[in-house]
Design a protein around this motif. Structure first.
Motif, PDB file in Angstrom:
ATOM      1  N   ILE A 140      13.074  -0.061  98.241  1.00  0.00           N
ATOM      2  CA  ILE A 140      12.826   1.147  97.452  1.00  0.00           C
ATOM      3  C   ILE A 140      12.471   2.321  98.343  1.00  0.00           C
ATOM      4  N   THR A 141      11.607   2.093  99.322  1.00  0.00           N
ATOM      5  CA  THR A 141      11.213   3.203 100.195  1.00  0.00           C
ATOM      6  C   THR A 141      12.367   3.654 101.092  1.00  0.00           C
ATOM      7  N   GLN A 142      13.271   2.740 101.463  1.00  0.00           N
ATOM      8  CA  GLN A 142      14.458   3.143 102.214  1.00  0.00           C
ATOM      9  C   GLN A 142      15.371   3.999 101.346  1.00  0.00           C
ATOM     10  N   GLN A 143      15.511   3.621 100.060  1.00  0.00           N
ATOM     11  CA  GLN A 143      16.301   4.439  99.132  1.00  0.00           C
ATOM     12  C   GLN A 143      15.681   5.823  98.998  1.00  0.00           C
ATOM     13  N   GLN A 144      14.349   5.879  98.884  1.00  0.00           N
ATOM     14  CA  GLN A 144      13.677   7.174  98.803  1.00  0.00           C
ATOM     15  C   GLN A 144      13.965   8.004 100.052  1.00  0.00           C
ATOM     16  N   ALA A 145      13.859   7.380 101.215  1.00  0.00           N
ATOM     17  CA  ALA A 145      14.051   8.097 102.482  1.00  0.00           C
ATOM     18  C   ALA A 145      15.456   8.680 102.595  1.00  0.00           C
ATOM     19  N   ASN A 146      16.423   8.031 101.973  1.00  0.00           N
ATOM     20  CA  ASN A 146      17.809   8.488 102.037  1.00  0.00           C
ATOM     21  C   ASN A 146      18.097   9.635 101.082  1.00  0.00           C
ATOM     22  N   GLU A 147      17.171   9.934 100.176  1.00  0.00           N
ATOM     23  CA  GLU A 147      17.353  11.022  99.227  1.00  0.00           C
ATOM     24  C   GLU A 147      16.715  12.297  99.754  1.00  0.00           C
ATOM     25  N   LYS A 148      17.295  13.418  99.370  1.00  0.00           N
ATOM     26  CA  LYS A 148      16.683  14.703  99.689  1.00  0.00           C
ATOM     27  C   LYS A 148      15.366  14.789  98.919  1.00  0.00           C
ATOM     28  N   PHE A 149      14.330  15.337  99.545  1.00  0.00           N
ATOM     29  CA  PHE A 149      13.020  15.414  98.905  1.00  0.00           C
ATOM     30  C   PHE A 149      12.653  16.854  98.589  1.00  0.00           C
ATOM     31  N   ASP A 150      12.165  17.040  97.373  1.00  0.00           N
ATOM     32  CA  ASP A 150      11.663  18.321  96.926  1.00  0.00           C
ATOM     33  C   ASP A 150      10.338  18.056  96.204  1.00  0.00           C
ATOM     34  N   THR A 151       9.271  18.675  96.665  1.00  0.00           N
ATOM     35  CA  THR A 151       7.933  18.398  96.132  1.00  0.00           C
ATOM     36  C   THR A 151       7.848  18.676  94.638  1.00  0.00           C
ATOM     37  N   ILE A 152       8.361  19.807  94.197  1.00  0.00           N
ATOM     38  CA  ILE A 152       8.273  20.157  92.771  1.00  0.00           C
ATOM     39  C   ILE A 152       9.030  19.145  91.928  1.00  0.00           C
ATOM     40  N   THR A 153      10.219  18.767  92.356  1.00  0.00           N
ATOM     41  CA  THR A 153      10.999  17.762  91.628  1.00  0.00           C
ATOM     42  C   THR A 153      10.256  16.436  91.584  1.00  0.00           C
ATOM     43  N   TYR A 154       9.636  16.062  92.696  1.00  0.00           N
ATOM     44  CA  TYR A 154       8.870  14.814  92.760  1.00  0.00           C
ATOM     45  C   TYR A 154       7.759  14.804  91.708  1.00  0.00           C
ATOM     46  N   TYR A 155       6.981  15.883  91.649  1.00  0.00           N
ATOM     47  CA  TYR A 155       5.887  15.931  90.673  1.00  0.00           C
ATOM     48  C   TYR A 155       6.404  16.004  89.240  1.00  0.00           C
ATOM     49  N   LYS A 156       7.564  16.620  89.023  1.00  0.00           N
ATOM     50  CA  LYS A 156       8.171  16.623  87.680  1.00  0.00           C
ATOM     51  C   LYS A 156       8.584  15.202  87.281  1.00  0.00           C
ATOM     52  N   LYS A 157       9.117  14.442  88.241  1.00  0.00           N
ATOM     53  CA  LYS A 157       9.503  13.050  87.962  1.00  0.00           C
ATOM     54  C   LYS A 157       8.277  12.200  87.632  1.00  0.00           C
ATOM     55  N   ILE A 158       7.164  12.443  88.337  1.00  0.00           N
ATOM     56  CA  ILE A 158       5.927  11.718  88.037  1.00  0.00           C
ATOM     57  C   ILE A 158       5.478  12.041  86.615  1.00  0.00           C
ATOM     58  N   GLY A 159       5.508  13.330  86.261  1.00  0.00           N
ATOM     59  CA  GLY A 159       5.124  13.742  84.908  1.00  0.00           C
ATOM     60  C   GLY A 159       6.004  13.100  83.851  1.00  0.00           C
ATOM     61  N   ALA A 160       7.307  13.052  84.091  1.00  0.00           N
ATOM     62  CA  ALA A 160       8.234  12.433  83.140  1.00  0.00           C
ATOM     63  C   ALA A 160       7.943  10.937  82.992  1.00  0.00           C
ATOM     64  N   ALA A 161       7.631  10.285  84.109  1.00  0.00           N
ATOM     65  CA  ALA A 161       7.312   8.851  84.044  1.00  0.00           C
ATOM     66  C   ALA A 161       6.044   8.625  83.228  1.00  0.00           C
ATOM     67  N   TYR A 162       5.033   9.477  83.420  1.00  0.00           N
ATOM     68  CA  TYR A 162       3.789   9.331  82.660  1.00  0.00           C
ATOM     69  C   TYR A 162       3.986   9.651  81.173  1.00  0.00           C
TER      70      TYR A 162
END
Length: 187
Positions: A140-162
């Motif tokens: 999973i962490t290797q898959q994450q590392a292979n994706e482009k990272f954007d902080t705002i998108t990351y926190y939006k995904k966390i909010g959607a999961a919650y």
């Protein structure tokens, strides 16, 4: 490697934790955090504690799980008689140069209990998860590392999961793996 990352790496390589010593951190009172140190999770609990809490922390059966929603990883964890099922989001993008290697071995989890009022370490323990858990976390962490990272998108995904899974118990129902004491539990 940036200068900041090299300093972070150096600090983590030389991190010394001792019961009775101060633990410098930026964790809010009654808060938790998870980071990787030399490829192993370090889970810190910053709580107001009694001796009973400390005993339960040191001796309670540990359980861990992994939940992944929209490539947003959550560590799930429980310590019997100390902490009910809880969750923390995690991305490898915020872990500096750390990574979890899949070496087909057990993975240690370092648990640190800190008294929130004093920042003094009250308990330390190491527990392990199975090679299957380690392999899944590594993948999973290797898959994450292979994706482009954007902080705002990351926190939006966390909010959607919650919003979809408001509690750790809800996430447990869809967990990829759940273990107790280093043994994978059947689904």
């Amino acid at each position: 490697m940036t200068e900041r990352n090299s300093k972070t790496q150096l600090m983590m390589e030389t991190m010394q934790l001792t019961v009775g010593k101060k633990f410098d951190h930026d964790i809010p009172d009654e808060g938790m955090s998870i980071i990787l140190v030399n490829g192993a999770p370090l889970l810190t609990f910053n709580f107001s504690v009694t001796q009973k809490h400390i005993d339960c922390f040191l001796n309670g059966t540990t359980s861990f799980g992994l939940f992944n929603e929209n490539n947003t990883l959550f560590f799930l964890f429980k310590i019997e008689n100390f902490l009910d099922w809880s969750d923390l989001a995690f991305t490898i993008h915020l872990a500096g140069d750390e990574k979890v290697e899949d070496n087909e071995g057990y993975l240690p989890f370092h648990l640190v209990l800190v008294e929130s009022k004093t920042s003094i370490i009250k308990g330390l323990r190491v527990v392990t998860v199975s090679p299957a858990f380690r392999a899944l976390l590594s993948r999973i962490t290797q898959q994450q590392a292979n994706e482009k990272f954007d902080t705002i998108t990351y926190y939006k995904k966390i909010g959607a999961a919650y919003r979809a899974y408001p509690s750790a118990s809800d996430m447990l129902k869809k967990a990829l793996i759940i273990e107790q004491g280093g043994v994978t539990l059947p689904k």
